[in-house]
Design a protein around this motif. Structure first.
Motif, PDB file in Angstrom:
ATOM      1  N   LYS A   1       0.837  -1.191   0.000  1.00 40.70           N
ATOM      2  CA  LYS A   1       0.000   0.000   0.000  1.00 40.70           C
ATOM      3  C   LYS A   1       0.876   1.247   0.000  1.00 40.70           C
ATOM      4  CE  LYS A   1      -3.938  -2.191   2.271  1.00 40.70           C
ATOM      5  NZ  LYS A   1      -4.877  -2.186   3.397  1.00 40.70           N
ATOM      6  N   PRO A   2       0.504   2.266  -0.780  1.00 40.40           N
ATOM      7  CA  PRO A   2       1.320   3.472  -0.835  1.00 40.40           C
ATOM      8  C   PRO A   2       1.250   4.269   0.458  1.00 40.40           C
ATOM      9  CG  PRO A   2      -0.717   3.805  -2.039  1.00 40.40           C
ATOM     10  CD  PRO A   2      -0.687   2.351  -1.658  1.00 40.40           C
ATOM     11  N   THR A   3       2.326   4.965   0.744  1.00 41.19           N
ATOM     12  CA  THR A   3       2.326   5.912   1.853  1.00 41.19           C
ATOM     13  C   THR A   3       1.487   7.124   1.467  1.00 41.19           C
ATOM     14  OG1 THR A   3       4.500   5.203   2.620  1.00 41.19           O
ATOM     15  CG2 THR A   3       3.810   7.420   3.255  1.00 41.19           C
TER      16      THR A   3
ATOM     17  N   GLY B   1      -4.314   0.562   6.637  1.00 43.73           N
ATOM     18  CA  GLY B   1      -2.992  -0.055   6.575  1.00 43.73           C
ATOM     19  C   GLY B   1      -1.940   0.732   5.826  1.00 43.73           C
ATOM     20  N   HIS B   2      -2.168   2.017   5.615  1.00 43.70           N
ATOM     21  CA  HIS B   2      -1.198   2.854   4.921  1.00 43.70           C
ATOM     22  C   HIS B   2      -0.240   3.504   5.918  1.00 43.70           C
ATOM     23  CE1 HIS B   2      -3.244   3.000   0.913  1.00 43.70           C
ATOM     24  NE2 HIS B   2      -4.313   2.746   1.654  1.00 43.70           N
ATOM     25  N   ASP B   3       1.039   3.516   5.606  1.00 41.30           N
ATOM     26  CA  ASP B   3       1.971   4.363   6.335  1.00 41.30           C
ATOM     27  C   ASP B   3       1.665   5.823   5.991  1.00 41.30           C
ATOM     28  OD1 ASP B   3       3.218   2.141   7.418  1.00 41.30           O
ATOM     29  OD2 ASP B   3       4.782   2.085   5.879  1.00 41.30           O
ATOM     30  N   LEU B   4       2.052   6.731   6.881  1.00 44.36           N
ATOM     31  CA  LEU B   4       1.680   8.135   6.728  1.00 44.36           C
ATOM     32  C   LEU B   4       2.876   9.061   6.875  1.00 44.36           C
ATOM     33  CD1 LEU B   4      -1.465   8.185   9.075  1.00 44.36           C
ATOM     34  CD2 LEU B   4      -1.451   7.751   6.610  1.00 44.36           C
ATOM     35  N   VAL B   5       2.782  10.197   6.211  1.00 46.54           N
ATOM     36  CA  VAL B   5       3.637  11.355   6.486  1.00 46.54           C
ATOM     37  C   VAL B   5       2.702  12.497   6.839  1.00 46.54           C
ATOM     38  CG1 VAL B   5       5.372  12.961   5.619  1.00 46.54           C
ATOM     39  CG2 VAL B   5       5.402  10.574   4.855  1.00 46.54           C
ATOM     40  N   LEU B   6       2.814  12.994   8.051  1.00 47.22           N
ATOM     41  CA  LEU B   6       1.948  14.066   8.524  1.00 47.22           C
ATOM     42  C   LEU B   6       2.690  15.394   8.456  1.00 47.22           C
ATOM     43  CD1 LEU B   6       0.427  12.358  11.706  1.00 47.22           C
ATOM     44  CD2 LEU B   6      -0.350  12.214   9.322  1.00 47.22           C
ATOM     45  N   VAL B   7       2.027  16.409   7.905  1.00 50.11           N
ATOM     46  CA  VAL B   7       2.632  17.734   7.741  1.00 50.11           C
ATOM     47  C   VAL B   7       1.714  18.778   8.370  1.00 50.11           C
ATOM     48  CG1 VAL B   7       3.462  19.462   6.107  1.00 50.11           C
ATOM     49  CG2 VAL B   7       3.712  17.014   5.574  1.00 50.11           C
TER      50      VAL B   7
ATOM     51  N   THR C   1       1.140  13.387  19.134  1.00 43.87           N
ATOM     52  CA  THR C   1       0.105  12.674  19.888  1.00 43.87           C
ATOM     53  C   THR C   1      -0.734  11.804  18.962  1.00 43.87           C
ATOM     54  OG1 THR C   1       0.005  14.452  21.534  1.00 43.87           O
ATOM     55  CG2 THR C   1      -1.899  12.971  21.381  1.00 43.87           C
ATOM     56  N   LEU C   2      -1.116  12.362  17.810  1.00 42.12           N
ATOM     57  CA  LEU C   2      -1.898  11.601  16.839  1.00 42.12           C
ATOM     58  C   LEU C   2      -1.098  10.419  16.316  1.00 42.12           C
ATOM     59  CD1 LEU C   2      -4.391  11.303  14.964  1.00 42.12           C
ATOM     60  CD2 LEU C   2      -3.250  12.896  13.381  1.00 42.12           C
ATOM     61  N   ALA C   3       0.155  10.648  15.978  1.00 47.20           N
ATOM     62  CA  ALA C   3       0.993   9.582  15.427  1.00 47.20           C
ATOM     63  C   ALA C   3       1.180   8.452  16.424  1.00 47.20           C
ATOM     64  CB  ALA C   3       2.343  10.146  15.003  1.00 47.20           C
ATOM     65  N   ASP C   4       1.413   8.787  17.691  1.00 46.30           N
ATOM     66  CA  ASP C   4       1.594   7.752  18.714  1.00 46.30           C
ATOM     67  C   ASP C   4       0.355   6.863  18.810  1.00 46.30           C
ATOM     68  OD1 ASP C   4       4.097   8.702  19.279  1.00 46.30           O
ATOM     69  OD2 ASP C   4       3.495   9.827  21.069  1.00 46.30           O
ATOM     70  N   ARG C   5      -0.811   7.488  18.783  1.00 45.80           N
ATOM     71  CA  ARG C   5      -2.043   6.714  18.904  1.00 45.80           C
ATOM     72  C   ARG C   5      -2.269   5.825  17.684  1.00 45.80           C
ATOM     73  NH1 ARG C   5      -7.181   7.589  17.185  1.00 45.80           N
ATOM     74  NH2 ARG C   5      -6.842   9.806  16.672  1.00 45.80           N
ATOM     75  N   LEU C   6      -2.062   6.383  16.500  1.00 45.13           N
ATOM     76  CA  LEU C   6      -2.317   5.612  15.291  1.00 45.13           C
ATOM     77  C   LEU C   6      -1.299   4.491  15.098  1.00 45.13           C
ATOM     78  CD1 LEU C   6      -3.373   8.411  12.760  1.00 45.13           C
ATOM     79  CD2 LEU C   6      -4.818   6.913  14.151  1.00 45.13           C
ATOM     80  N   GLN C   7      -0.056   4.748  15.466  1.00 48.45           N
ATOM     81  CA  GLN C   7       0.957   3.689  15.365  1.00 48.45           C
ATOM     82  C   GLN C   7       0.628   2.546  16.317  1.00 48.45           C
ATOM     83  OE1 GLN C   7       5.109   5.819  14.034  1.00 48.45           O
ATOM     84  NE2 GLN C   7       4.362   6.287  16.068  1.00 48.45           N
ATOM     85  N   ARG C   8       0.149   2.908  17.486  1.00 47.31           N
ATOM     86  CA  ARG C   8      -0.208   1.881  18.484  1.00 47.31           C
ATOM     87  C   ARG C   8      -1.450   1.116  18.045  1.00 47.31           C
ATOM     88  NH1 ARG C   8      -1.039   5.136  22.225  1.00 47.31           N
ATOM     89  NH2 ARG C   8      -3.313   5.235  22.107  1.00 47.31           N
ATOM     90  N   ASP C   9      -2.456   1.817  17.534  1.00 45.51           N
ATOM     91  CA  ASP C   9      -3.732   1.173  17.218  1.00 45.51           C
ATOM     92  C   ASP C   9      -3.722   0.461  15.864  1.00 45.51           C
ATOM     93  OD1 ASP C   9      -4.586   2.214  19.587  1.00 45.51           O
ATOM     94  OD2 ASP C   9      -5.816   3.806  18.702  1.00 45.51           O
ATOM     95  N   ALA C  10      -3.004   1.031  14.887  1.00 46.08           N
ATOM     96  CA  ALA C  10      -3.063   0.486  13.528  1.00 46.08           C
ATOM     97  C   ALA C  10      -1.785  -0.216  13.104  1.00 46.08           C
ATOM     98  CB  ALA C  10      -3.397   1.602  12.534  1.00 46.08           C
ATOM     99  N   GLY C  11      -0.711  -0.029  13.851  1.00 45.96           N
ATOM    100  CA  GLY C  11       0.539  -0.709  13.531  1.00 45.96           C
ATOM    101  C   GLY C  11       1.212  -0.209  12.267  1.00 45.96           C
ATOM    102  N   VAL C  12       0.986   1.052  11.900  1.00 51.69           N
ATOM    103  CA  VAL C  12       1.603   1.616  10.709  1.00 51.69           C
ATOM    104  C   VAL C  12       2.767   2.522  11.113  1.00 51.69           C
ATOM    105  CG1 VAL C  12      -0.517   1.488   9.360  1.00 51.69           C
ATOM    106  CG2 VAL C  12      -0.015   3.563  10.683  1.00 51.69           C
ATOM    107  N   THR C  13       3.591   2.853  10.140  1.00 55.37           N
ATOM    108  CA  THR C  13       4.717   3.760  10.355  1.00 55.37           C
ATOM    109  C   THR C  13       4.293   5.179  10.010  1.00 55.37           C
ATOM    110  OG1 THR C  13       6.331   2.039   9.849  1.00 55.37           O
ATOM    111  CG2 THR C  13       7.072   4.329   9.670  1.00 55.37           C
ATOM    112  N   ILE C  14       4.601   6.118  10.883  1.00 52.72           N
ATOM    113  CA  ILE C  14       4.185   7.507  10.671  1.00 52.72           C
ATOM    114  C   ILE C  14       5.375   8.438  10.880  1.00 52.72           C
ATOM    115  CG2 ILE C  14       2.644   9.357  11.407  1.00 52.72           C
ATOM    116  CD1 ILE C  14       0.676   7.251  12.331  1.00 52.72           C
TER     117      ILE C  14
END
Length: 262
Positions: free
Chosen positions: A4-6, A28-34, A43-56
């Protein structure tokens, strides 16, 4: 299984951008947040990485600042894992046109149009070469309605719609999907920027509902998605009327109604 694309999302610290981050993380997509607010993104990244197991990844950047924006442009050009851009960052202003400070107007135009088009331009050639990918530009129904009394903001959103439709015509044959999303009143912090108490307004859509609807349009590959418009036939008719005028534009003489004495 296809990788899946980032997804790179601007304005990702809150509101629509944060909701897009949550939805794509669930997919299931990895993310780059700007965004400018690194703490919120963290805070958002920590939660999503924990809940969804993706790289942010987090990129703190003010997209109005060319020196900070250039790093985001470079990431879009060079990171071949990024296959979806959510061009969401934007702002608004309160007051009438003559009441707004010109420097504030300049910042609004830069963020809502210049930054958006530069980021799209940074990623589009790579996506076209790859023959796949998507650019989602968040516009506004205000861009269709000068009657709402937001001349500069509305003009920037009309720009977003036109750009998106034109890019869709140019890039679709190269495998790149371009979507314009046109929210109406949505419960985000943009109202505070304009000095408006959102709780005093009627017909305000919740962010989660807006993004869920926009993603239905995304999955259907709609070129324009208008979540608050219940009568989709009105948009179809609007587009048909607009397109019917196009052949009449190529004329060597003015229309009869503009001739002297008509």
């Amino acid at each position: 299984m296809t990788e899946k694309p980032t997804v790179l999302i601007t304005g990702a610290s809150t509101g629509i951008g944060a909701a897009y981050a949550e939805r794509f993380a669930r997919r299931g997509h990895d993310l780059v947040l700007v965004a400018r607010n690194a703490a919120r993104m963290g805070t958002l990244a920590d939660r999503l990485q924990r809940d969804a197991g993706v790289t942010i990844d987090i990129m703190k950047a003010d997209l109005v600042n060319p020196a900070e924006r250039v790093a985001v442009e470079a990431r879009l050009r060079d990171d071949v894992q990024i296959g979806i851009l959510i061009n969401n960052a934007g702002t608004s202003l309160g007051g009438t046109f003559i009441e707004q400070a010109v420097d504030d107007v300049d910042r609004l135009v830069t963020l809502n149009t210049t930054a958006l088009v530069r980021l799209a331009h940074a990623i589009a050639p790579r996506l076209a070469q790859a023959g796949k990918g998507a650019i989602v530009n968040i516009g506004s129904a205000v861009g269709l309605a000068p009657e709402f009394g937001m001349p500069v903001y509305g003009a920037t959103k009309a720009f977003v719609l036109h750009l998106s439709q034109a890019l869709s015509l140019q890039l679709a044959s190269q495998g790149v999907y371009v979507q314009a999303v046109l929210p109406a009143a949505t419960r985000t912090e943009i109202w505070g920027h304009a000095g408006v108490d959102v709780d005093t307004l009627s017909g305000v859509m919740e962010v989660d509902d807006l993004v869920d609807a926009a993603l239905v349009g995304f999955d259907r590959r709609e070129p324009v998605t208008i979540p608050p418009l219940h009568n989709g036939g009105q948009w179809t008719d609007f587009e048909a009327a607009r397109q019917a005028m196009i052949p009449g534009f190529a004329q060597s003489r003015p229309a009869d109604r503009y001739l002297a004495g008509a």
